[in-house]
Motif scaffolding. Structure first.
Motif, PDB file in Angstrom:
ATOM      1  N   UNK A  51      -7.803 -12.544  -6.529  1.00  0.00           N
ATOM      2  CA  UNK A  51      -8.421 -13.001  -7.452  1.00  0.00           C
ATOM      3  C   UNK A  51      -8.507 -11.675  -8.560  1.00  0.00           C
ATOM      4  N   UNK A  52      -8.528 -10.543  -8.323  1.00  0.00           N
ATOM      5  CA  UNK A  52      -8.838  -9.359  -9.409  1.00  0.00           C
ATOM      6  C   UNK A  52      -7.391  -9.127 -10.075  1.00  0.00           C
ATOM      7  N   UNK A  60     -11.988  -1.128  -5.083  1.00  0.00           N
ATOM      8  CA  UNK A  60     -11.725  -2.010  -3.792  1.00  0.00           C
ATOM      9  C   UNK A  60     -12.514  -1.471  -2.603  1.00  0.00           C
ATOM     10  N   UNK A  61     -12.776  -0.211  -2.182  1.00  0.00           N
ATOM     11  CA  UNK A  61     -13.695   0.014  -1.237  1.00  0.00           C
ATOM     12  C   UNK A  61     -14.986  -0.490  -1.418  1.00  0.00           C
ATOM     13  N   UNK A  62     -15.485  -0.284  -2.661  1.00  0.00           N
ATOM     14  CA  UNK A  62     -16.936  -0.717  -2.943  1.00  0.00           C
ATOM     15  C   UNK A  62     -16.835  -2.198  -2.745  1.00  0.00           C
ATOM     16  N   UNK A  63     -15.899  -2.831  -3.165  1.00  0.00           N
ATOM     17  CA  UNK A  63     -15.961  -4.536  -2.934  1.00  0.00           C
ATOM     18  C   UNK A  63     -15.963  -5.001  -1.450  1.00  0.00           C
ATOM     19  N   UNK A  64     -15.060  -4.183  -0.882  1.00  0.00           N
ATOM     20  CA  UNK A  64     -14.898  -4.666   0.592  1.00  0.00           C
ATOM     21  C   UNK A  64     -16.165  -3.910   1.450  1.00  0.00           C
ATOM     22  N   UNK A  65     -16.929  -2.956   0.798  1.00  0.00           N
ATOM     23  CA  UNK A  65     -18.135  -2.550   1.486  1.00  0.00           C
ATOM     24  C   UNK A  65     -17.650  -1.833   2.432  1.00  0.00           C
ATOM     25  N   UNK A  69     -12.051   6.104   3.446  1.00  0.00           N
ATOM     26  CA  UNK A  69     -11.296   6.750   4.589  1.00  0.00           C
ATOM     27  C   UNK A  69     -10.445   5.415   5.426  1.00  0.00           C
ATOM     28  N   UNK A  70     -11.413   4.360   5.605  1.00  0.00           N
ATOM     29  CA  UNK A  70     -10.877   3.196   6.468  1.00  0.00           C
ATOM     30  C   UNK A  70     -10.120   2.342   5.460  1.00  0.00           C
ATOM     31  N   UNK A  71     -10.473   2.247   4.001  1.00  0.00           N
ATOM     32  CA  UNK A  71      -9.806   1.647   3.265  1.00  0.00           C
ATOM     33  C   UNK A  71      -8.242   2.019   3.135  1.00  0.00           C
ATOM     34  N   UNK A  72      -7.998   3.309   3.153  1.00  0.00           N
ATOM     35  CA  UNK A  72      -6.798   4.040   3.078  1.00  0.00           C
ATOM     36  C   UNK A  72      -6.014   3.535   4.416  1.00  0.00           C
ATOM     37  N   UNK A  73      -6.618   3.523   5.497  1.00  0.00           N
ATOM     38  CA  UNK A  73      -5.834   3.199   6.748  1.00  0.00           C
ATOM     39  C   UNK A  73      -5.658   1.599   6.565  1.00  0.00           C
ATOM     40  N   UNK A  74      -6.325   0.814   6.099  1.00  0.00           N
ATOM     41  CA  UNK A  74      -5.983  -0.734   5.770  1.00  0.00           C
ATOM     42  C   UNK A  74      -4.996  -0.735   4.622  1.00  0.00           C
ATOM     43  N   UNK A  75      -5.124  -0.036   3.644  1.00  0.00           N
ATOM     44  CA  UNK A  75      -3.697  -0.231   2.531  1.00  0.00           C
ATOM     45  C   UNK A  75      -2.441   0.474   3.295  1.00  0.00           C
ATOM     46  N   UNK A  76      -2.682   1.372   3.920  1.00  0.00           N
ATOM     47  CA  UNK A  76      -1.421   1.765   4.556  1.00  0.00           C
ATOM     48  C   UNK A  76      -0.686   0.739   5.505  1.00  0.00           C
ATOM     49  N   UNK A  77      -1.415   0.117   6.430  1.00  0.00           N
ATOM     50  CA  UNK A  77      -0.929  -0.984   6.801  1.00  0.00           C
ATOM     51  C   UNK A  77      -0.299  -1.998   5.892  1.00  0.00           C
ATOM     52  N   UNK A  97      -4.158   2.184  -8.501  1.00  0.00           N
ATOM     53  CA  UNK A  97      -4.398   0.851  -8.623  1.00  0.00           C
ATOM     54  C   UNK A  97      -3.745   0.066  -7.552  1.00  0.00           C
ATOM     55  N   UNK A  98      -4.416  -0.864  -6.814  1.00  0.00           N
ATOM     56  CA  UNK A  98      -3.633  -1.498  -5.794  1.00  0.00           C
ATOM     57  C   UNK A  98      -3.350  -2.988  -6.354  1.00  0.00           C
TER      58      UNK A  98
END
Length: 161
Positions: A51-52, A60-65, A69-77, A97-98
């Motif tokens: 969408x973005x 992205x971390x803010x958008x996903x609330x 640290x958790x977003x980094x793990x998610x993005x690593x996956x 930028x992701x």
């Protein structure tokens, strides 16, 4: 004994029904996402990125609330599976930028088709008009909650949200 007034309150409460329906939807969604190597939080992330058109990692971390640290793990996956890429921001080389990859877009499309079947299963007793009404009401409730939480945060309230 103090009596509680129930004037102007709805006769039916929706919370328990929404929770029950959400559980049904979540269980079925997880079962169709698993063969694609996805979990619901992966799907949400891929959808936001589509969408973005890409997003700074902090935004992205803010958008996903989610905690950074958790977003980094998610993005690593997601990056390990080739579904996203993290690129240096042209404006600030210290930031990433992701972006959704072509493969990520294809996997997201497959997941959405699988989830459409889940939605048809769970909401099968509603006709198209009823589904649109439900969607509109849920969207209105979500938007109303966001406004209330934003206002409450601005007011330094007691965190009622």
């Amino acid at each position: 004994m103090v009596e509680h007034s129930v004037v102007n309150q709805p006769v039916h409460r929706s919370g328990a029904l929404l929770d029950h329906l959400a559980r049904r939807m979540r269980l079925r969604a997880e079962s169709v996402l698993a063969p694609l190597g996805l979990r619901p939080r992966h799907l949400v992330t891929l959808t936001v990125l589509r969408q973005q058109g890409g997003c700074p990692q902090q935004e992205l971390s803010d958008t996903l609330e989610m905690d950074g640290t958790n977003v980094v793990g998610l993005l690593n996956d997601l990056e390990a599976d080739g579904l996203i890429e993290r690129r240096r921001s042209p404006q600030d080389r210290r930031r990433h930028v992701v972006v959704l990859t072509e493969k990520g877009g294809h996997v997201l499309a497959r997941a959405e088709c699988a989830l459409a079947a889940v939605e048809n299963d769970v909401l099968g007793s509603l006709d198209d008009t009823q589904r649109e009404t439900l969607y509109g009401l849920l969207q209105q409730a979500v938007n109303g909650t966001q406004v209330i939480c934003t206002e409450a945060a601005d007011d330094d309230s007691d965190g009622a949200c």
